[in-house]
Design a protein around this motif. Structure first.
Motif, PDB file in Angstrom:
ATOM      1  N   PHE A 186       0.830  -1.208   0.000  1.00 45.56           N
ATOM      2  CA  PHE A 186       0.000   0.000   0.000  1.00 45.56           C
ATOM      3  C   PHE A 186       0.863   1.255   0.000  1.00 45.56           C
ATOM      4  N   VAL A 187       1.845   1.293   0.890  1.00 49.50           N
ATOM      5  CA  VAL A 187       2.715   2.474   0.997  1.00 49.50           C
ATOM      6  C   VAL A 187       3.525   2.665  -0.276  1.00 49.50           C
ATOM      7  N   GLN A 188       4.099   1.569  -0.805  1.00 44.06           N
ATOM      8  CA  GLN A 188       4.915   1.679  -2.011  1.00 44.06           C
ATOM      9  C   GLN A 188       4.080   2.160  -3.196  1.00 44.06           C
ATOM     10  N   GLU A 189       2.863   1.606  -3.362  1.00 41.31           N
ATOM     11  CA  GLU A 189       2.024   2.018  -4.480  1.00 41.31           C
ATOM     12  C   GLU A 189       1.537   3.445  -4.305  1.00 41.31           C
ATOM     13  N   LEU A 190       1.246   3.822  -3.064  1.00 37.80           N
ATOM     14  CA  LEU A 190       0.814   5.195  -2.799  1.00 37.80           C
ATOM     15  C   LEU A 190       1.918   6.172  -3.193  1.00 37.80           C
ATOM     16  N   ARG A 191       3.145   5.837  -2.808  1.00 40.09           N
ATOM     17  CA  ARG A 191       4.273   6.710  -3.147  1.00 40.09           C
ATOM     18  C   ARG A 191       4.503   6.744  -4.652  1.00 40.09           C
ATOM     19  N   SER A 192       4.428   5.572  -5.305  1.00 41.75           N
ATOM     20  CA  SER A 192       4.670   5.528  -6.750  1.00 41.75           C
ATOM     21  C   SER A 192       3.573   6.267  -7.500  1.00 41.75           C
ATOM     22  N   ASN A 193       2.314   6.135  -7.036  1.00 44.33           N
ATOM     23  CA  ASN A 193       1.219   6.851  -7.682  1.00 44.33           C
ATOM     24  C   ASN A 193       1.387   8.356  -7.537  1.00 44.33           C
ATOM     25  N   LYS A 194       1.791   8.772  -6.349  1.00 46.43           N
ATOM     26  CA  LYS A 194       1.990  10.202  -6.114  1.00 46.43           C
ATOM     27  C   LYS A 194       3.110  10.742  -6.993  1.00 46.43           C
TER      28      LYS A 194
ATOM     29  N   GLY B 257       5.410 -20.359   1.633  1.00 44.90           N
ATOM     30  CA  GLY B 257       6.843 -20.144   1.428  1.00 44.90           C
ATOM     31  C   GLY B 257       7.254 -20.233  -0.029  1.00 44.90           C
ATOM     32  N   LEU B 258       6.493 -20.979  -0.824  1.00 41.97           N
ATOM     33  CA  LEU B 258       6.830 -21.146  -2.240  1.00 41.97           C
ATOM     34  C   LEU B 258       6.370 -19.982  -3.105  1.00 41.97           C
ATOM     35  N   THR B 259       5.482 -19.155  -2.599  1.00 37.49           N
ATOM     36  CA  THR B 259       4.946 -18.066  -3.413  1.00 37.49           C
ATOM     37  C   THR B 259       5.657 -16.763  -3.070  1.00 37.49           C
ATOM     38  N   PRO B 260       6.209 -16.094  -4.054  1.00 33.53           N
ATOM     39  CA  PRO B 260       6.891 -14.815  -3.783  1.00 33.53           C
ATOM     40  C   PRO B 260       5.868 -13.700  -3.572  1.00 33.53           C
ATOM     41  N   GLU B 261       5.272 -13.688  -2.366  1.00 37.96           N
ATOM     42  CA  GLU B 261       4.184 -12.742  -2.116  1.00 37.96           C
ATOM     43  C   GLU B 261       4.645 -11.292  -2.116  1.00 37.96           C
ATOM     44  N   MET B 262       5.953 -11.062  -2.010  1.00 39.78           N
ATOM     45  CA  MET B 262       6.446  -9.690  -2.029  1.00 39.78           C
ATOM     46  C   MET B 262       6.721  -9.200  -3.456  1.00 39.78           C
ATOM     47  N   LEU B 263       6.482 -10.057  -4.458  1.00 41.01           N
ATOM     48  CA  LEU B 263       6.785  -9.664  -5.828  1.00 41.01           C
ATOM     49  C   LEU B 263       6.041  -8.400  -6.259  1.00 41.01           C
ATOM     50  N   PRO B 264       4.715  -8.262  -5.967  1.00 39.74           N
ATOM     51  CA  PRO B 264       4.055  -7.008  -6.352  1.00 39.74           C
ATOM     52  C   PRO B 264       4.731  -5.780  -5.755  1.00 39.74           C
ATOM     53  N   MET B 265       5.099  -5.868  -4.471  1.00 39.26           N
ATOM     54  CA  MET B 265       5.740  -4.729  -3.824  1.00 39.26           C
ATOM     55  C   MET B 265       7.119  -4.472  -4.431  1.00 39.26           C
ATOM     56  N   ILE B 266       7.878  -5.539  -4.684  1.00 37.48           N
ATOM     57  CA  ILE B 266       9.209  -5.385  -5.274  1.00 37.48           C
ATOM     58  C   ILE B 266       9.107  -4.735  -6.644  1.00 37.48           C
ATOM     59  N   VAL B 267       8.167  -5.204  -7.479  1.00 38.24           N
ATOM     60  CA  VAL B 267       8.017  -4.653  -8.823  1.00 38.24           C
ATOM     61  C   VAL B 267       7.581  -3.198  -8.768  1.00 38.24           C
ATOM     62  N   THR B 268       6.584  -2.900  -7.933  1.00 35.14           N
ATOM     63  CA  THR B 268       6.106  -1.519  -7.826  1.00 35.14           C
ATOM     64  C   THR B 268       7.229  -0.592  -7.370  1.00 35.14           C
ATOM     65  N   SER B 269       7.976  -1.015  -6.366  1.00 35.58           N
ATOM     66  CA  SER B 269       9.071  -0.182  -5.849  1.00 35.58           C
ATOM     67  C   SER B 269      10.147   0.020  -6.905  1.00 35.58           C
ATOM     68  N   THR B 270      10.487  -1.053  -7.609  1.00 39.40           N
ATOM     69  CA  THR B 270      11.556  -0.977  -8.605  1.00 39.40           C
ATOM     70  C   THR B 270      11.159  -0.072  -9.763  1.00 39.40           C
ATOM     71  N   LEU B 271       9.933  -0.225 -10.239  1.00 39.89           N
ATOM     72  CA  LEU B 271       9.474   0.608 -11.344  1.00 39.89           C
ATOM     73  C   LEU B 271       9.339   2.070 -10.917  1.00 39.89           C
ATOM     74  N   ALA B 272       8.839   2.290  -9.698  1.00 34.07           N
ATOM     75  CA  ALA B 272       8.697   3.663  -9.210  1.00 34.07           C
ATOM     76  C   ALA B 272      10.059   4.333  -9.074  1.00 34.07           C
TER      77      ALA B 272
END
Length: 925
Positions: free
Chosen positions: A143-151, A354-369
């Motif tokens: 939420f925080v990462q997307e909020l910052r990237s959107n802003k 443990g097998l699912t990279p649940e942080m992938l959305p946050m990692i991608v959003t942060s990296t693209l932002a």
């Protein structure tokens, strides 16, 4: 859980709120093109549009409280306060609570929530707290990462906005004229009407009643009723499915229509002007437009999957299939060997998490932002975040010539007669044509109007009055104005491309008289212009004819029997940054191709000047004759495509894409819009026409092309850091599950409790937060990078079992050396593997992030290094802390840590050796 829901949510983060709320109007229109939905607007809106089309000018303006000379600023402000901004609802950001819900509702969080509820009802409050913490952290971080990237994205996009040409009335004056239609015509004919000013207003500030003037290249900014029109052709293909532009008139010329789209005096938001000019009045804005009504009924979606989205899709399916295969196996083995199916089910669910990279959305959003912010410092505005990765994957850049490779400033170099000799009369004719046209004023017109000799003789235009004009379009490739110096005759002055001009000329001006345009003379004319082209000059022909003053309205049919006067030749010098930019792109594995509507001789000259080796050249006529299969072969060996139409450009881009290339297209004109949409990444400039900026993914605020190199490198850094996370997570998770399977088959107890797996997974995920800010080796930046699921799967299979070797070594150590081989000593065993598993997972971050020797030849960024150290220390201290018993862990003997150091050292050495072997055999992406 439905597999499609799992897949959609796991892959769909690239289409989540953080990226799709910046959708483009054209993309939404594409979605319902030709469907029944395009006819389903509220009856009240349809009736309003039909009534506006049927009303006469005076009545319509009175209903809108407007005038032919427009609104005042105060009137517009009052209306805007009542109706709001000209924005469709879907373009507005979600409220924070809806955004928070979007960040939470993915299958991985839902799975964790179910597991937390099961733990709660089985009175395992410790597991409930840990799992709940995972859900909260995962949701809040995203939420925080997307909020910052959107802003950040909003702030960047505010720097580039489309505008509309609007009339604003001076409140102290009124444009007095009893006949509204006659008043409109006078306004159209007068460049600077008294008491009225033409302003460029951001589209979102338009209000009903605003008087808008349209020209070729403009986006239709709202629903409009046409008041005056001159050869106005609108592209409605996205809305109606009609492939050809539709001509619009001031009065509906067809039969009565129940569908507003069939009315030919209405223009609709989201379409665009192909050619011609018009004056119109805004009759609907925002959600009260035809587009707005449809957008409320249709879920906004981005255009078809890009290379980035397709790559994430394939990688996601790879990981999902692996999870679906391994989780049931873990469940069955533990259920049968331990006999406790409830605990086995919880353990299997923990393994699945443990097998699912649940942080992938946050990692991608942060990296693209982060990439978007970095590019903004280079004065590049990113309109669509995932375009950054496509920038790095791009291996072919197609570019227009004028205004992109060449300067945004064209100089009028010569004005000659038909034989190439200096001739002042042709310059005066060209000046009158450029001065009096009100349609698309391109760089050629600007160069003519700013010519030094004519600046001293401004009276040349004041001696004439404008009668009418025939606007430019890309089929005729010419435009005309009709002026009158004396009331006894009119003069039609036309300028345009040579071939199109000679096709309407019957005579040429030679030695003060008009002579027939014979075949021999035509050959001389072509030889003269070819010589000028060979010098790198862009040639525009000028022709004219006298007409009797019998009418005031002229059309394309009047462009006939003209006299060719001569040529104006323009120097279109290349930008200083073009040569080094092309060299830099070539060094980084990006091939440059030129797609232009200009002459092939001029284009070849420019290519030589900028150091672009021309290996092959194709003309538009040759492209037209080729089948797609033939063109697919030809595009690979062709550098320059000249004399192209807009559809030729789009077709070439699509063929290159179908050949497997990731294609970028750079252009700034209306004729580039289709190709910009078709490319994987569209690049334009802030001075481009509206439709080109709307279609582009990136906007350059600076004319230097060197920012393209920085964009490519930033795209590759972005991709590299995303790929690191996937490789690290996939390989370490595979190794953990492989270790779990072996331990489960032979141990009398679980090798690790579900709670342990969840805590370990949480700590590991937190350590990855800094990956978007990591350094990237220079070797990774040298060539285009793209998703390769097969390579990720192979990488997982080769590197995952390495950790299993040392996990099994740890099992043997605890079983035989420390005697943790009974149910009474399982906590000691589990604590030992908890520490070893967490430290080896964290160590692998530094091993896999680079092909080189970590810490020596390649160092991680300080944020990533600091985060991994903190997590490692926390993981070691947890079993020894006061809260250890809450997590069912215990302190380990000091001697264990000597063994642990040796295990980790051996693990690092074997991984480094495997890296060298793997890179030699398969390469290191």
């Amino acid at each position: 859980m439905n597999l499609n829901i799992l897949k959609d949510s796991f892959v769909g983060f690239v289409r989540s709120h953080g990226m799709t709320r910046h959708f483009r109007r054209l993309a939404v229109l594409d979605m319902f093109k030709g469907s029944a939905a395009s006819r389903e607007v509220p009856p009240s809106l349809a009736q309003t549009l039909i009534a506006a089309a049927q009303a006469d000018t005076a009545a319509l303006l009175a209903r809108l409280n407007s005038r032919v000379d427009g609104l005042t600023e105060a009137e517009a402000d009052d209306i805007r306060a009542q109706v709001g901004l000209n924005e469709v609802q879907h373009e507005k950001p979600l409220p924070w609570w809806m955004h928070l819900w979007q960040c939470y509702k993915n299958p991985f969080n839902l799975l964790l929530t179910v597991l937390a509820l099961v733990s709660y009802y089985t009175e395992d409050m410790k597991a409930t707290i840990v799992i709940g913490t995972m859900v909260v952290l995962s949701t809040l971080m995203r939420f925080v990462q997307e909020l910052r990237s959107n802003k950040a994205a909003d702030q960047l996009k505010e720097m580039v906005s489309n505008t509309a040409t609007v009339l604003r009335r001076d409140p102290e004056q009124r444009y007095s004229h009893d006949d509204a239609d006659a008043a409109l015509r006078l306004l159209d004919m007068t460049l600077h009407p008294k008491g009225v000013k033409r302003i460029e207003l951001p589209i979102k500030h338009l209000v009903p009643g605003d008087i808008v003037q349209l020209a070729a290249g403009d986006m239709i900014p709202a629903d409009l009723r046409v008041l005056t029109a001159k050869d106005l052709f609108i592209s409605q293909a996205a809305m109606t499915g009609e492939s050809l532009p539709v001509e619009k008139f001031a009065v509906h010329r067809g039969s009565e229509a129940g569908n507003p789209l069939e009315l030919d005096n209405l223009c609709f938001m989201g379409t665009n002007v192909v050619s011609g000019s018009a004056t119109s009045v805004v009759i609907g804005t925002g959600n009260q437009t035809y587009f707005g009504a449809i957008a409320e009924r249709v879920t906004a979606s981005d255009r078809g999957p890009t290379a980035f989205q397709s790559g994430v899709n394939r990688v996601s399916w790879l990981l999902i299939r692996f999870m679906l295969v391994m989780t049931p196996i873990v469940l069955l083995i533990n259920g049968f060997t331990k006999g406790d199916w409830v605990e086995a089910a919880l353990f299997a669910l923990s393994v699945a998490v443990g097998l699912t990279p649940e942080m992938l959305p946050m990692i991608v959003t942060s990296t693209l932002a982060k990439g978007a912010v970095t590019l903004s410092r280079q004065k590049v505005i990113v309109k669509r975040l995932d375009a950054i990765q496509n920038f790095g994957a791009m291996d072919v850049l197609c570019t227009d010539k004028t205004g992109t490779l060449t300067q945004d400033k064209i100089f009028l170099e010569r004005h000659t007669d038909i034989y190439g000799q200096p001739y002042d009369a042709v310059l005066q004719y060209a000046y009158l044509n450029s001065y009096y046209q009100t349609g698309l004023k391109n760089l050629l017109d600007v160069a003519v109007l700013e010519h030094a000799e004519l600046q001293r003789e401004m009276s040349v235009a004041s001696a004439y009055r404008k009668v009418d004009e025939i606007p430019f379009d890309f089929e005729r490739r010419r435009m005309s104005v009709v002026v009158s110096e004396r009331e006894d005759h009119h003069e039609l002055i036309c300028k345009g491309a040579l071939e199109e001009m000679v096709s309407i000329c019957t005579h040429a001006w030679e030695d003060g008289r008009a002579v027939p345009l014979t075949t021999q003379l035509l050959s001389q004319i072509r030889a003269t212009t070819a010589a000028l082209n060979g010098e790198g000059l862009r040639v525009v022909a000028v022709a004219a004819k006298d007409l009797p003053p019998t009418k005031e309205v002229y059309g394309v049919a009047d462009e006939s029997d003209l006299v060719l006067i001569g040529y104006i030749a323009f120097l279109d010098p290349p930008k200083e940054s073009t040569r080094p930019a092309i060299a830099a792109l070539n060094r980084h594995g990006v091939e440059v191709k030129v797609l232009t509507g200009d002459n092939e001789l001029v284009t070849a000259k420019i290519c030589r000047q900028v150091g672009l080796a021309v290996q092959g050249m194709l003309l538009g006529a040759e492209v037209e004759r080729m089948s797609d299969a033939e063109l697919a072969i030809a595009v690979e060996s062709t550098t320059v495509f000249a004399k192209l139409s807009p559809m030729h450009k789009e077709r070439i881009v699509r063929v290159l894409h179908d050949n497997g290339h990731v294609v970028g297209f750079m252009g700034d004109g209306i004729n580039d819009a289709a190709a910009l949409r078709a490319a994987d990444i569209g690049i334009s400039v802030d001075t481009a026409v509206d439709i080109a900026k709307e279609a582009a993914d990136l906007i350059l605020l600076e004319k230097s092309l060197m920012v393209l190199e920085e964009g490519v490198l930033e795209g590759r850094r972005t991709f590299a850091n995303m790929l690191k996370y996937i490789k690290m997570t996939a390989s370490s998770n595979f190794g953990n599950v492989f270790s779990v399977l072996i331990a489960s088959a032979f141990l009398p107890f679980l090798p690790m409790l579900p709670l342990h797996l969840l805590v370990q997974n949480l700590l590991y995920d937190v350590s990855q937060i800094a990956i978007p800010f990591d350094n990237v080796d220079d070797e990774f930046l040298q060539k285009p990078q793209r998703w390769n699921p097969a390579d990720i799967g192979r990488f997982m299979v080769y590197f995952g079992p390495i950790s299993s070797i040392f996990d099994i070594t740890t099992f043997a150590l605890m079983w035989y050396v420390f005697g943790a081989n009974t149910l009474q000593h399982q906590t000691l065993f589990q604590s030992a593997w908890f520490i070893e598993g967490l430290l080896s997972q964290t160590l692998i971050v530094h091993m896999i992030r680079t092909q080189k020797i970590p810490f020596i030849q390649s160092r991680a960024s300080w944020p990533l290094l600091g985060m991994t150290i903190v997590i490692m220390v926390l993981g070691v201290m947890l079993p020894m802390s006061l809260v250890a018993h809450y997590f069912k862990l215990q302190a380990l003997p000091i001697s264990y840590f000597y063994w642990l150091f040796a295990i980790l050292l051996a693990y690092g050495g074997l991984t480094q050796a495997m890296k060298g072997w793997y890179a030699r055999r398969y390469g290191w992406q």
